[in-house]
Design a protein around this motif. Structure first.
Motif, short mmCIF file in Angstrom:
data_model
loop_
_atom_site.label_atom_id
_atom_site.label_comp_id
_atom_site.label_asym_id
_atom_site.label_seq_id
_atom_site.Cartn_x
_atom_site.Cartn_y
_atom_site.Cartn_z
N THR A 1 0.83 -1.21 0.00
CA THR A 1 0.00 0.00 0.00
C THR A 1 0.86 1.26 0.00
O THR A 1 0.60 2.22 -0.73
N GLU A 2 1.91 1.26 0.81
CA GLU A 2 2.81 2.41 0.86
C GLU A 2 3.54 2.60 -0.47
O GLU A 2 3.76 3.74 -0.91
N ALA A 3 3.92 1.48 -1.11
CA ALA A 3 4.60 1.58 -2.41
C ALA A 3 3.65 2.14 -3.47
O ALA A 3 4.06 2.96 -4.30
N TYR A 4 2.37 1.72 -3.44
CA TYR A 4 1.40 2.26 -4.40
C TYR A 4 1.25 3.77 -4.22
O TYR A 4 1.16 4.53 -5.21
N ALA A 5 1.24 4.20 -2.98
CA ALA A 5 1.09 5.64 -2.71
C ALA A 5 2.29 6.42 -3.24
O ALA A 5 2.14 7.49 -3.85
N LEU A 6 3.49 5.88 -3.02
CA LEU A 6 4.69 6.56 -3.50
C LEU A 6 4.76 6.58 -5.02
O LEU A 6 5.25 7.54 -5.63
N ALA A 7 4.23 5.51 -5.66
CA ALA A 7 4.26 5.44 -7.12
C ALA A 7 3.11 6.20 -7.75
O ALA A 7 3.15 6.52 -8.94
N GLN B 1 0.13 4.91 -8.11
CA GLN B 1 -0.73 3.94 -8.80
C GLN B 1 -0.41 2.55 -8.29
O GLN B 1 0.70 2.29 -7.81
N PRO B 2 -1.35 1.61 -8.38
CA PRO B 2 -1.04 0.21 -8.09
C PRO B 2 -0.14 -0.37 -9.19
O PRO B 2 -0.19 0.07 -10.35
N LEU C 1 8.26 -1.82 -12.95
CA LEU C 1 9.16 -1.04 -12.09
C LEU C 1 9.94 -0.03 -12.92
O LEU C 1 10.11 1.13 -12.53
N GLY C 2 10.44 -0.48 -14.07
CA GLY C 2 11.20 0.41 -14.93
C GLY C 2 10.37 1.60 -15.39
O GLY C 2 10.84 2.75 -15.41
N GLU C 3 9.12 1.34 -15.77
CA GLU C 3 8.25 2.42 -16.23
C GLU C 3 7.98 3.43 -15.12
O GLU C 3 8.01 4.65 -15.33
N ILE C 4 7.73 2.92 -13.90
CA ILE C 4 7.43 3.82 -12.78
C ILE C 4 8.69 4.57 -12.34
O ILE C 4 8.68 5.79 -12.16
N PHE C 5 9.78 3.85 -12.19
CA PHE C 5 11.04 4.48 -11.73
C PHE C 5 11.51 5.56 -12.71
O PHE C 5 11.77 6.70 -12.32
N PHE C 6 11.67 5.16 -13.96
CA PHE C 6 12.42 5.99 -14.90
C PHE C 6 11.55 6.87 -15.79
O PHE C 6 11.97 7.97 -16.16
N ASP C 7 10.34 6.40 -16.12
CA ASP C 7 9.47 7.22 -16.97
C ASP C 7 8.60 8.15 -16.14
O ASP C 7 8.48 9.33 -16.43
#
Length: 926
Positions: A566-572, A574-575, A584-590
């Motif tokens: 849940t905490e990771a979704y909030a930081l990103a 989106q789920p 992960l690559g799309e969320i981290f870098f894009d």
């Protein structure tokens, strides 16, 4: 020529380089840096053997580049100008490689004025025109231009296959356009320029759109941008580039293959058995020399027969799979008269090889199906006890047989031999028999003599006796189709088991004299035999597991894992799937714009553990993911699984200690792996709370203190290190005082942490780069720390330098007690491999000596427990720690005597120190 025949062409020039870099730095005399290198030779032999198993052939040849210039050098003097010269070690192996390939029955070709590819192209096209199927064995993509419906390229090293569809899929163009494709892209390896800034994707796109290089050039004015301008600027060069890259298919081979139709000259000849044996012996390939056999080289099938032999039906060629089998006398015991006769032989024999056949690999659950014995080479007997099936004959009753064998089995004066005897001891114990008198174990003999080689019986028999036996898979099948041993036809089962006992006796007679001839190795072997006995006792004891505690931990971990998601979704924002590298690559870098730390081999942005750790230093989401991964692994590997591993009849976990795995002599454990329980996190340490003692008893843990640093002090004899240990100082604080130039009482917590990393880092051969990474500092600063360390501890530097020199000379290093740790890459021309071997040379004597010491402690402690405290059980051995279960009344004795026993197993130049903790569970005992 008839259709449906096959020609195999081996690209020898491609494979010798690959073999050279893939194989370790083998030498004709192991450990002798001045002797002839043989790695490429052995790699070439391995490749040809692998090819035999994959392809059938009617004709075969191995083609190499000839020395001297080719026609391409006349066209373009800079052709291949950037290539480094062939390493001297490899150049020296070319002649022997040609020799052994011929001895194996292959035609060897090296045609002057052209390259190996041109000879391959000529032979391939000639054969294909006659309807013959051509297999080219090569890893060189340049040969893809030859591929058609009759010509296929395979790479036995990678498993890649390039047929018409394969080439099109890999390069985006069909084989007929490969020359055009290569011309546009160029070949940097051969120094052939292409069109600047035009890569594979652009070249494939152009050729798909325009149909050919000529058509492309005819419309070059239509190509826009820098790529179009570069194409037009190189228009005059491209025809020359195409000539250089086009494989000739019309070489004149008459001088090399005279007086015969070309393909008839490539019919495979029989191997020259005598020559092969002499060659293998000359270059130190002892196991190959033993396996060469005239019988195994006979033609195995009629022309056209199936099978996986490359030379099926054409006169077999190559290395024999087995040595000639001597006559054997194997008996299947089905009546009491035969049994009593053999029991008498067992009672009279000085040494008996003994083997059990069972219904399980789990030694705590396995039950006997049959037993075999051998008292002299070539003779063995099998007693079937639980074979089943419609064709199984009546067998002697198991309980009665075991009752008759029990006095002999439990008599320590009746000497016995086995292969992995610890397993067999468990099997007999499952039937209530405590076997005594095991004095030899061929697996452990091999482990001491040749730690870097396989120790299974099949490998040992082939390596040391030239015998190749029946495999378990050949007997019982594989995977879902595997049948229980009890269902194997009795004649085959008896032959298999008798052969195991017979071969074990054979191998022992080959290895035992080698151990007897070396006092140090004989000591190490005696230690391994004694350790096997102690480990059997530890495994048999097991450790009690508290299932409710584990269940509670699993529930808590599950809740925390969900919270982290849940905490990771909030930081990103989106789920997402936390286990998907793509997401992960799309969320981290894009989406979040995090920096790309590194890329994978395919060019994708990496999100592996190392990347997460680096990003976690500055960003919260990677830190959450690291914590999530750690907890998921902890839950899945330990808190969910440990209770399931407990044996129902004992409620205990009985881990298996593998004695002959780690090259340093350390033990490894599995089911469960006790050595990998993460203890650097609170959640990981809590797992040890589930390892408990029953009511009225407690857990004690005895651990060597800073054992590897003490061994470093002993080996280096460095005066400052010796003084620190003799004075009972905190050695990390003492090191910090030396490195940072302050008094011991002025050392800060941070300075001590740095010193601890330096101390342990140098033990593992860490350089300035690794130290900088561990400390989070600049490489230059780390190098300065190392320099200062060596100034203060010159004995350590001298030890490291001397150890590298000795390792290069001998090919191995030794522990304090004589265990040999082999380093096949210590003289490798490959820099990174050689550096890795040098680091291992420094570390292995310390790890190996620590392994020897804990085994010596385990043996000494068990002996004292048997004599003084039989109610104290040793239940685990983990790294440098021994764990016990004991009655509360024995706590004082354990606190006093166990550290004394562990400290007194060896006299080093520094005192050994062991510390004991006691508690209701393993965690509380620390």
């Amino acid at each position: 020529m008839t259709a449906n025949k096959t020609l195999v062409l081996v690209d020898g020039s491609s494979y010798i380089y690959r073999a050279y870099h893939a194989m370790p730095d083998l030498r004709a005399i192991p450990g002798d840096s001045g002797s002839a290198a043989t790695g490429a030779i052995r790699g070439m032999i391995n490749m040809l053997q692998a090819l035999r198993k994959e392809v059938q052939a009617d004709y075969a040849a191995c083609i190499f580049d000839a020395s001297g210039p080719t026609f391409r050098d006349a066209i373009y003097p800079e052709y291949k100008a950037q290539r480094a010269p062939m390493p001297d070690d490899l150049r020296a192996q070319i002649g022997p490689i040609h020799e052994v390939v011929r001895l194996l029955g292959w035609t060897v070709l090296a045609v002057g004025g052209v390259e190996a590819d041109d000879v391959i192209g000529t032979l391939a096209v000639t054969a294909a025109a006659q309807g013959i199927e051509v297999i080219v064995s090569s890893g060189d993509k340049d040969l893809s231009q030859l591929v058609n419906e009759h010509i296929t390229i395979i790479d036995t090293m990678s498993g890649k296959k390039r047929d018409v569809a394969g080439v099109s899929a890999e390069f985006g163009v069909p084989p007929r356009l490969m020359v055009d494709y290569q011309t546009l892209v160029g070949d940097s390896v051969d120094n052939v320029p292409g069109v600047p800034k035009v890569g594979p994707k652009t070249a494939a796109k152009w050729l798909q759109e325009y149909g050919s290089l000529d058509a492309l050039l005819a419309r070059a004015s239509e190509i826009k941008g820098a790529a179009g301008e570069n194409l037009r600027n190189t228009r005059d060069w491209l025809p020359t580039g195409r000539r250089l890259l086009t494989i000739k298919t019309d070489c004149d081979l008459s001088a090399d293959l005279p007086d015969l139709p070309v393909l008839d000259a490539l019919t495979v000849a029989d191997a020259q058995t005598g020559g092969l044996r002499a060659f293998y012996e000359k270059y130190g390939f002892k196991s190959l020399a033993r396996t060469v056999s005239a019988e195994a080289l006979a033609a195995p099938a009629s022309p056209g027969a199936g099978g996986d032999d490359l030379f099926a039906g054409h006169g077999a060629s190559g290395v024999a799979e087995a040595a000639p089998q001597r006559p054997v006398a194997y008996t299947t015991i089905l009546d009491w008269a035969d049994f009593e006769s053999w029991l008498e032989r067992l009672q009279q024999a000085q040494l008996v090889a003994l083997d059990t056949e069972t219904d399980s690999l789990d030694e705590m659950r396995a039950r006997i199906v049959g037993i075999s014995f051998s008292v002299q080479p070539g003779e063995a007997a099998y007693v079937p006890l639980r074979h089943e099936g419609p064709d199984a004959p009546a067998q002697l009753p198991m309980d009665a047989v075991l009752a008759r064998l029990r006095p002999w089995l439990q008599d320590g004066q009746r000497h016995k031999l086995g292969q992995h005897v610890k397993y067999d001891r468990h099997v007999f114990a499952n039937h209530g028999i405590e076997v005594q008198g095991y004095v030899h174990d061929t697996m452990l003999q091999s482990y001491v003599l040749e730690v870097h080689k396989p120790h299974n019986l099949g490998s040992l028999a082939e390596r040391h006796t030239g015998r190749q036996g029946i495999s378990y898979e050949a007997l019982c099948g594989k995977g879902v189709h595997q049948i229980p041993f009890a269902q194997v036809p009795l004649d085959k089962a008896a032959a298999y088991s008798c052969e195991d006992s017979d071969q074990t006796l054979d191998v022992h007679q080959a290895l035992w004299p080698l151990l007897q001839a070396n006092d140090k190795l004989r000591f190490v072997y005696a230690l391994e035999i004694a350790s096997s006995e102690a480990l059997y006792r530890i495994e048999r004891n097991g450790v009690l597991i508290d299932a409710p505690t584990l269940a509670g931990q699993s529930h808590e971990l599950g809740q925390r894992i969900l919270q982290l998601e849940t905490e990771a979704y909030a930081l990103a924002g989106q789920p997402f799937n936390l286990s998907s590298p793509k997401q992960l690559g799309e969320i981290f870098f894009d989406k979040l714009g995090l920096p790309v730390v590194k890329k994978t081999a395919t060019g994708a942005r990496s999100t592996d553990e190392e990347v997460l750790e680096k990003l976690a230093e500055n960003y919260p989401l990677p830190a959450k993911l690291l914590e999530h991964r750690g907890l998921v692994k902890l839950k899945g590997t330990y808190t969910d699984k440990l209770a399931q591993l407990a044996l129902p009849r004992t409620g205990r976990v009985h881990t298996h200690y593998a004695q002959a795995v780690a090259v340093t002599g350390r033990l490894s454990s599995n089911d469960p792996n006790l050595q990998n329980i993460p203890i650097r996190t609170p959640e990981g340490r809590r797992v040890r709370e589930a390892f408990v003692a029953p009511a009225g008893r407690v857990i004690a843990s005895a651990d060597y203190s800073q054992i590897e640093l003490r061994i470093m002090a002993h080996l280096s004899a460095d005066a400052a290190l010796l003084q620190a240990f003799h004075a009972g100082q905190d050695v990390h604080r003492a090191t910090a005082a030396e490195v940072f130039g302050v008094s011991v009482d002025q050392v800060s917590t941070e300075q001590r942490r740095y010193a601890k990393v330096i101390n342990f880092g140098l033990i593992y051969g860490m350089g300035s780069f690794g130290l900088a990474k561990n400390l989070g500092i600049e490489t230059k600063a780390a190098a300065a720390y190392i320099d200062r360390y060596f100034q203060r501890y010159p004995g350590v530097k001298q030890y490291m330098d001397d150890t590298k020199v000795a390792a290069r000379s001998m090919g191995y290093v030794e522990t304090v007690f004589g265990r040999r740790l082999y380093l096949p890459e210590i003289n490798s021309p490959n820099g990174p491999r050689r550096s890795g071997a040098e680091r291992a040379a420094i570390n292995a004597p310390m790890q190996g000596t620590a392994a020897d010491l804990i085994k010596m402690a385990m043996v000494a402690v068990q002996k004292e427990l048997d004599a003084q405290q039989p109610d104290v059980q040793m239940i685990m051995q983990v790294h440098d720690e021994l764990v016990f279960e004991l009655p509360e009344s024995a706590v004082d004795w354990v606190r006093t005597e166990i550290p004394r026993l562990m400290a007194e197993v060896a006299a080093l130049k520094v005192p050994l120190l062991a510390e004991v903790g006691v508690g209701p569970n393993w965690e509380k005992a620390h």
